[in-house]
Design a protein around this motif. Sequence first.
Motif, PDB file in Angstrom:
ATOM      1  N   ASP A  32       0.859  -1.194   0.000  1.00  0.00           N
ATOM      2  CA  ASP A  32       0.000   0.000   0.000  1.00  0.00           C
ATOM      3  C   ASP A  32       0.890   1.237   0.000  1.00  0.00           C
ATOM      4  N   PRO A  42      -4.358  -7.409  11.220  1.00  0.00           N
ATOM      5  CA  PRO A  42      -5.592  -7.488  12.005  1.00  0.00           C
ATOM      6  C   PRO A  42      -5.254  -7.848  13.460  1.00  0.00           C
ATOM      7  N   ASP A  91      -8.340  -2.968  11.060  1.00  0.00           N
ATOM      8  CA  ASP A  91      -9.403  -3.887  10.657  1.00  0.00           C
ATOM      9  C   ASP A  91      -9.426  -4.050   9.145  1.00  0.00           C
ATOM     10  N   THR A  92      -8.272  -4.379   8.572  1.00  0.00           N
ATOM     11  CA  THR A  92      -8.149  -4.604   7.136  1.00  0.00           C
ATOM     12  C   THR A  92      -7.272  -5.825   6.922  1.00  0.00           C
ATOM     13  N   GLU A  93      -7.116  -6.177   5.673  1.00  0.00           N
ATOM     14  CA  GLU A  93      -6.151  -7.223   5.351  1.00  0.00           C
ATOM     15  C   GLU A  93      -4.758  -6.684   5.676  1.00  0.00           C
ATOM     16  N   LEU A  95      -1.332  -5.010   5.432  1.00  0.00           N
ATOM     17  CA  LEU A  95      -0.817  -4.019   4.492  1.00  0.00           C
ATOM     18  C   LEU A  95       0.663  -3.776   4.767  1.00  0.00           C
TER      19      LEU A  95
END
Length: 124
Positions: A32, A42, A91-93, A95
């Motif tokens: 990213d 996470p 709270d994401t995949e 990165l």
Amino acid sequence: MMQGFVNESEEAIIAVVVRNGTKLRSVDAVIDTGFTGFLSLPISMIDALGLAWSYRDRGTLGDGSETLFDIYEGTVIWDGKIQAIEINAADTEPLLGMRILQGYRLQLDNVPGGLVKIEILPDR
């Protein structure tokens, strides 16, 4: 040199090994370029690895909104070397951010299944 791949969603993916003592976990992380930190994971992965909480920091999301992130102390195997880094809980995949890529060249073939290469810059 490290290698990854471009997935069907045209995301550049690289595997990173996160370590805490004898606990190891290989994580496929999305690169990213808008994330200025090292790595985000996470909270379930952070808890499973037993990473130590360090502090809370404010960050700006891609939509311009601000939020607070819990930052944990972690260790990764990066380019064959053990490196201590900060890991953001999100709270994401997972990165991978620009801070861990500092001093490296990122190349990718932006087609599904394309090659992603990360190599140290020659003057490093």
